[in-house]
Design a protein around this motif. Sequence first.
Motif, mmCIF file in Angstrom:
data_model
loop_
_atom_site.group_PDB
_atom_site.id
_atom_site.type_symbol
_atom_site.label_atom_id
_atom_site.label_comp_id
_atom_site.label_asym_id
_atom_site.label_seq_id
_atom_site.Cartn_x
_atom_site.Cartn_y
_atom_site.Cartn_z
ATOM 1 N N TYR A 168 45.523 35.419 28.902
ATOM 2 C CA TYR A 168 44.862 35.913 30.111
ATOM 3 C C TYR A 168 43.936 37.082 29.795
ATOM 4 O O TYR A 168 44.056 37.780 28.794
ATOM 5 N N ASP A 169 43.001 37.256 30.697
ATOM 6 C CA ASP A 169 41.867 38.152 30.519
ATOM 7 C C ASP A 169 42.153 39.480 31.212
ATOM 8 O O ASP A 169 41.953 39.622 32.409
ATOM 9 N N VAL A 170 42.625 40.457 30.461
ATOM 10 C CA VAL A 170 43.033 41.735 31.034
ATOM 11 C C VAL A 170 41.856 42.461 31.678
ATOM 12 O O VAL A 170 41.956 43.010 32.779
ATOM 13 N N ASP A 171 40.709 42.458 31.019
ATOM 14 C CA ASP A 171 39.558 43.227 31.477
ATOM 15 C C ASP A 171 38.628 42.441 32.391
ATOM 16 O O ASP A 171 37.583 42.946 32.809
ATOM 17 N N ASP A 172 38.982 41.186 32.703
ATOM 18 C CA ASP A 172 38.178 40.378 33.618
ATOM 19 C C ASP A 172 36.760 40.182 33.086
ATOM 20 O O ASP A 172 35.782 40.260 33.824
ATOM 21 N N ASP A 173 36.639 39.926 31.786
ATOM 22 C CA ASP A 173 35.337 39.737 31.168
ATOM 23 C C ASP A 173 34.989 38.264 30.953
ATOM 24 O O ASP A 173 33.824 37.912 30.835
ATOM 25 N N LEU A 174 35.993 37.411 30.862
ATOM 26 C CA LEU A 174 35.765 36.023 30.475
ATOM 27 C C LEU A 174 36.064 35.004 31.566
ATOM 28 O O LEU A 174 35.693 33.844 31.440
ATOM 29 N N SER A 175 36.761 35.407 32.616
ATOM 30 C CA SER A 175 37.262 34.440 33.596
ATOM 31 C C SER A 175 36.170 33.953 34.534
ATOM 32 O O SER A 175 35.526 34.741 35.218
ATOM 33 N N ASP A 176 35.952 32.640 34.559
ATOM 34 C CA ASP A 176 35.015 32.072 35.518
ATOM 35 C C ASP A 176 35.722 31.718 36.827
ATOM 36 O O ASP A 176 35.115 31.704 37.889
ATOM 37 N N VAL A 177 37.009 31.417 36.753
ATOM 38 C CA VAL A 177 37.828 31.174 37.939
ATOM 39 C C VAL A 177 38.951 32.197 37.925
ATOM 40 O O VAL A 177 39.738 32.236 36.984
ATOM 41 N N ARG A 178 39.047 33.012 38.963
ATOM 42 C CA ARG A 178 40.005 34.115 38.957
ATOM 43 C C ARG A 178 41.233 33.786 39.800
ATOM 44 O O ARG A 178 41.123 33.320 40.921
ATOM 45 N N PHE A 179 42.383 34.051 39.226
ATOM 46 C CA PHE A 179 43.641 33.902 39.943
ATOM 47 C C PHE A 179 44.653 34.863 39.337
ATOM 48 O O PHE A 179 44.891 34.800 38.134
ATOM 49 N N PRO A 180 45.256 35.739 40.124
ATOM 50 C CA PRO A 180 44.984 35.996 41.542
ATOM 51 C C PRO A 180 43.553 36.508 41.741
ATOM 52 O O PRO A 180 42.953 37.068 40.823
ATOM 53 N N GLY A 181 43.050 36.302 42.947
ATOM 54 C CA GLY A 181 41.695 36.710 43.228
ATOM 55 C C GLY A 181 41.539 37.154 44.664
ATOM 56 O O GLY A 181 42.528 37.354 45.383
ATOM 57 N N THR A 182 40.300 37.316 45.092
ATOM 58 C CA THR A 182 40.016 37.757 46.454
ATOM 59 C C THR A 182 39.591 36.576 47.310
ATOM 60 O O THR A 182 39.211 35.519 46.793
ATOM 61 N N GLY A 183 39.641 36.764 48.616
ATOM 62 C CA GLY A 183 39.225 35.714 49.523
ATOM 63 C C GLY A 183 40.402 34.902 50.046
ATOM 64 O O GLY A 183 41.513 34.932 49.488
ATOM 65 N N THR A 184 40.156 34.165 51.106
ATOM 66 C CA THR A 184 41.220 33.413 51.773
ATOM 67 C C THR A 184 41.875 32.395 50.867
ATOM 68 O O THR A 184 43.100 32.287 50.813
ATOM 69 N N THR A 185 41.081 31.609 50.135
ATOM 70 C CA THR A 185 41.649 30.553 49.301
ATOM 71 C C THR A 185 42.587 31.125 48.244
ATOM 72 O O THR A 185 43.706 30.633 48.044
ATOM 73 N N ALA A 186 42.151 32.179 47.554
ATOM 74 C CA ALA A 186 42.980 32.776 46.505
ATOM 75 C C ALA A 186 44.246 33.391 47.083
ATOM 76 O O ALA A 186 45.340 33.247 46.516
ATOM 77 N N HIS A 187 44.124 34.084 48.219
ATOM 78 C CA HIS A 187 45.311 34.680 48.838
ATOM 79 C C HIS A 187 46.282 33.609 49.322
ATOM 80 O O HIS A 187 47.501 33.722 49.137
ATOM 81 N N ALA A 188 45.742 32.557 49.959
ATOM 82 C CA ALA A 188 46.601 31.484 50.455
ATOM 83 C C ALA A 188 47.301 30.773 49.296
ATOM 84 O O ALA A 188 48.478 30.400 49.407
ATOM 85 N N ALA A 189 46.594 30.589 48.180
ATOM 86 C CA ALA A 189 47.204 29.939 47.026
ATOM 87 C C ALA A 189 48.345 30.764 46.459
ATOM 88 O O ALA A 189 49.416 30.236 46.124
ATOM 89 N N LEU A 190 48.155 32.058 46.368
ATOM 90 C CA LEU A 190 49.206 32.945 45.851
ATOM 91 C C LEU A 190 50.427 32.930 46.769
ATOM 92 O O LEU A 190 51.573 32.840 46.301
ATOM 93 N N LEU A 191 50.175 32.991 48.058
ATOM 94 C CA LEU A 191 51.274 32.971 49.016
ATOM 95 C C LEU A 191 51.960 31.613 49.055
ATOM 96 O O LEU A 191 53.180 31.527 49.242
ATOM 97 N N LEU A 192 51.185 30.548 48.879
ATOM 98 C CA LEU A 192 51.785 29.208 48.861
ATOM 99 C C LEU A 192 52.698 29.043 47.655
ATOM 100 O O LEU A 192 53.798 28.482 47.779
ATOM 101 N N VAL A 193 52.267 29.527 46.491
ATOM 102 C CA VAL A 193 53.118 29.465 45.300
ATOM 103 C C VAL A 193 54.435 30.180 45.550
ATOM 104 O O VAL A 193 55.518 29.688 45.199
ATOM 105 N N ASN A 194 54.364 31.333 46.176
ATOM 106 C CA ASN A 194 55.578 32.095 46.477
ATOM 107 C C ASN A 194 56.469 31.341 47.458
ATOM 108 O O ASN A 194 57.703 31.262 47.284
ATOM 109 N N ALA A 195 55.862 30.761 48.497
ATOM 110 C CA ALA A 195 56.633 30.033 49.504
ATOM 111 C C ALA A 195 57.300 28.800 48.902
ATOM 112 O O ALA A 195 58.464 28.498 49.201
ATOM 113 N N LEU A 196 56.591 28.076 48.041
ATOM 114 C CA LEU A 196 57.160 26.882 47.422
ATOM 115 C C LEU A 196 58.282 27.232 46.458
ATOM 116 O O LEU A 196 59.290 26.516 46.368
#
Length: 397
Positions: free
Chosen positions: A248-276
Amino acid sequence: MHPIITAAERPEDLALIRGHAAELKTMFKRTLNYQLVIESGFARLLKTPLSQDTVVRPALATNGTEFAPRTYAYLALVCASLLSPNTGEQVLMSELVEQVRADAVTAAIAIDDTTAEQRHLVRAISLLVTWGVLSEVDGSVAGWEHRQDEEALLDVHRGLLPHLLTRSLRDVDDPGRLISGTPVEPLAAERPRRDLRRKLVENPLVRREDLPEAERDVLSRERRELTRVLEESFGLVLEVRAEGALAYDVDDDLSDVRFPGTGTTAHAALLLVNALTDELRPTATTTATIDERVVPGAFVSWDTAQSALDLVVEQYGSAFAKGAVADQDRLRTDVLDLLQAVSLAVVVPGGFVLHPAAARYRPEPHRAPAKTRAQRRLDDAPPALFSTGQSDHEGES
């Protein structure tokens, strides 16, 4: 993250690359078997073809829409037209379109003047502008899409065109070989190491069962050296678990797709993983079936996923975008696309399989005592993620 760097778009980055050209070329060749082409006006990283299980990263339009097959066809036609002897160092949009249509006739590709066709053409040309192959001198490509009587003048950076493909067309006799060409390794013994490094650099997550025996052996026997190379060359931190490996990319220099990330989709995905994870309560021995193989992971039926997502929206929907709450089918699709993009989910008949690495992203991690973590670092046997919860590290995939 940016395989093409041009003087017009990123002059400071190109100056750095040219200043360290020898070291960079050696590093990319030695660690990943990638070729770095550096010219006065651009730098191009030519990546060796990856394995078929690599996460797909399609070309994107300026609005984020994935390229359709038709758009790729137009991209190829535009590149061919720009290499035509009739095309100079500058070209009018109308002239380029006429050349594309002429080349399409020669290649027996049927095109017409519908709005949909024009949209594909404009997206292909706009991508070449983004890459630095074309520059807008007067007018704009986007403006031409809406009004064909509005002309646009484009500069053509012809020297970059032959380097768009990762290999020359001279030794390729069919499209399949171009796409799935096998890289030539100077030393056969180095290939497992380089293949494994490539997978860890290019993929958010690598499943252990997907690795050939030689690469699994490298992961087990040379983990410390692999960790050192990834950190020194790319700033990536390697996590190795029983189910696979993640860099994983500690400094956020290489990631084209960020997770965890900002925005509704990223937040919902993180919460869905927790719920499942709370709903299914998987353990270190939980398995599922992917392509008739039994693999570590938890099977999630579509009904279970929708029920969990309904609960997430009920509890946190007030903080989500209104459009996502109103169209939960689209939200579920976007969330699943994101989880697949970071290799945490694989769609199977009836639902999807959630990878054990999803547990590392739980919003409320259960930390193990410091002594236990120290003992783990000394232990060669990697822990299983579903049983230990979130990893000691956090960062981008």
